[in-house]
Design an enzyme around this catalytic site. Structure first.
Site, PDB file in Angstrom:
ATOM      1  N   SER A 166       0.908  -1.177  -0.123  1.00  0.00           N
ATOM      2  CA  SER A 166      -0.152   0.028   0.063  1.00  0.00           C
ATOM      3  C   SER A 166       1.086   1.259   0.110  1.00  0.00           C
ATOM      4  CB  SER A 166      -0.989   0.098   1.150  1.00  0.00           C
ATOM      5  OG  SER A 166      -1.935   1.142   1.042  1.00  0.00           O
ATOM      6  N   ASP A 172      -5.639  -4.200  -1.955  1.00  0.00           N
ATOM      7  CA  ASP A 172      -4.900  -3.765  -0.920  1.00  0.00           C
ATOM      8  C   ASP A 172      -3.934  -4.972  -0.392  1.00  0.00           C
ATOM      9  OD1 ASP A 172      -3.131  -2.908   1.429  1.00  0.00           O
ATOM     10  OD2 ASP A 172      -4.343  -0.899   1.127  1.00  0.00           O
TER      11      ASP A 172
END
Length: 325
Positions: A43, A204
Site C-alpha cells: 500500500s 490492498d
C-alpha cells in the site's frame, strides 16, 4: 564501503496517507549513509518502495508528499458524483467509492521522470541468479477471489503477464487498492482476457501482509540488514465519528487495515524494525493537512534516529541465527 555508504534492504508497512512517516525514517537512515538494495512494501509502503527504487531520495520524497493534496486521490466515477445515491451506485457497480486512477497516474508520472515504467527497468544486474531478488522493488497485493497473497512482479505470471513487462504504477495501484474505497483491479487468472480462466479481483495487500519484513530473508547469516519500517498506532487512538454509511465504511476499512497483531512479530523482526508513531492519523484521512503531515514526518525521522543510535548489526545477526534464518 569506501564512499561511506552502507547496504541495506528495506520493507515498508502499509498505512494509506501515513506514508510520510515512513519517509521520515528513510531520511534518518540515509543520513547515516545507508543505500538501498532490495525494497518492498504494501500500500503506502509500496509507493515509498517504488519511488526509492526509481532513484528518489528520502528528502525528495519528503518534499513531494508534504506538497501533496491527498484529496486529489478521491476520484469518484461519473455516476458516483451524484448526490445521495452516488456512493451507493459506485459501490454496487464499481465495487469502490473511488476509481484510483488519479493515484495511479500521479505515480506513473513520478516514475516516468526517472525513466521507470515497467519492472524490467528495475532489474538488479547483480542478483546472483536468485529469481526472487531479480527486481529491485517488490510490492504486496491480495487476490481476494482466490484468497492468495501476491508478490509482484513475480506472481504476475499466474495472470499471463511477463513480470518484466508489468507496469510498476499499475502494480502499486493494486497494492494500494483499499477495499471499498478504490475499485479493485481485475485480472484474469491463468491468462489475459479472452484466454479462459476466472476473473480475479486484486486489492490492498494489507489484508494479508501489511508488513512483509520476511520477504528478503535468506538461509544463514544475512550479508547486510533488512530494516523494517513499521507504522505503530497509538495505544488509545482517536475515536472514529460515525455519521452515516460512508463514515462507517471509512471506519471499517481503517480498522481492518490498522489492527495488526504485533504479538506475532518474531524476535528477529523486533530487532530490525523501526517503530514509527502515527500520531492518531487514520489510514484514509484524505483531509490530512500540511501541519499534521509534517508532524508525521518528524515522528518518523526521530524514530529512525533513535533506532539507528542503538543499532548493532552483530546483535541482529545473532538474533537471526537463533530463530533459524
Amino acid at each position: 564501503m569506501d564512499d561511506g555508504s552502507r547496504l541495506a534492504d528495506a520493507v515498508f508497512d502499509g498505512g494509506g496517507v501515513k506514508g510520510i512517516g515512513l519517509v521520515g525514517a528513510v531520511v534518518a537512515a540515509e543520513e547515516r549513509g545507508y543505500r538501498w538494495m532490495n525494497l518492498a512494501g504494501t500500500s503506502a509502503g509500496a509507493i515509498v518502495a517504488a519511488l526509492l527504487g526509481a532513484g528518489y531520495t528520502g528528502l525528495e520524497l519528503r518534499e513531494i508528499l508534504l506538497e501533496l493534496d491527498y484529496r486529489r486521490f478521491r476520484d469518484p466515477w461519473l455516476l458516483g458524483r451524484l448526490p445521495v445515491a452516488g456512493p451507493a451506485i459506485s459501490l454496487f457497480l464499481r465495487l469502490g467509492l473511488y476509481e484510483g486512477d488519479v493515484l495511479e497516474e500521479w505515480l506513473r508520472r513520478l516514475l516516468g521522470a526517472r525513466r521507470v515504467r515497467t519492472f524490467g527497468d528495475l532489474v538488479l544486474p547483480d542478483a546472483g541468479g536468485e529469481p526472487r531478488f531479480r527486481y529491485r522493488v517488490q510490492v504486496i497485493a491480495a487476490d481476494v477471489s482466490r484468497g492468495e497473497l501476491l508478490v509482484l512482479p513475480a506472481d504476475a505470471r499466474a495472470y499471463g503477464i511477463n513480470p518484466d513487462r508489468l507496469d510498476v504504477a499499475r502494480a502499486v495501484r493494486m497494492s494500494a487498492s483499499l477495499p471499498y474505497f478504490y475499485r479493485p483491479v481485475r485480472l484474469r487468472y491463468g491468462g489475459p482476457a479472452g484466454a479462459g480462466g476466472q476473473v480475479s479481483y486484486i486489492v490492498d495487500g494489507g489484508l494479508l501482509s501489511s508488513f512483509p519484513v520476511w520477504l528478503f530473508d535468506v538461509p544463514g547469516p544475512p550479508p547486510w540488514p533488512t530494516f523494517g519500517f513499521r507504522l505503530v498506532e497509538p495505544s488509545m487512538g482517536r475515536p472514529r465519528r460515525i455519521t452515516g454509511p460512508v463514515s462507517l465504511l471509512t471506519a471499517l476499512v481503517g480498522t481492518m487495515l490498522e489492527a495488526h497483531d504485533a504479538r506475532h512479530i518474531r524476535e528477529r523482526d523486533h530487532v530490525r524494525t523501526i517503530a514509527i508513531p502515527t500520531l492518531g492519523v487514520g489510514t484514509v484521512e484524505f483531509d490530512l493537512d500540511r501541519r499534521r503531515a509534517e508532524a508525521l514526518y518528524r515522528a518518523g525521522l526521530e524514530a529512525g534516529r533513535r533506532f539507528l543510535d542503538a543499532w548493532n548489526f552483530a546483535r541482529y545477526v545473532e538474533a537471526y541465527r537463533r530463530v533459524g534464518g
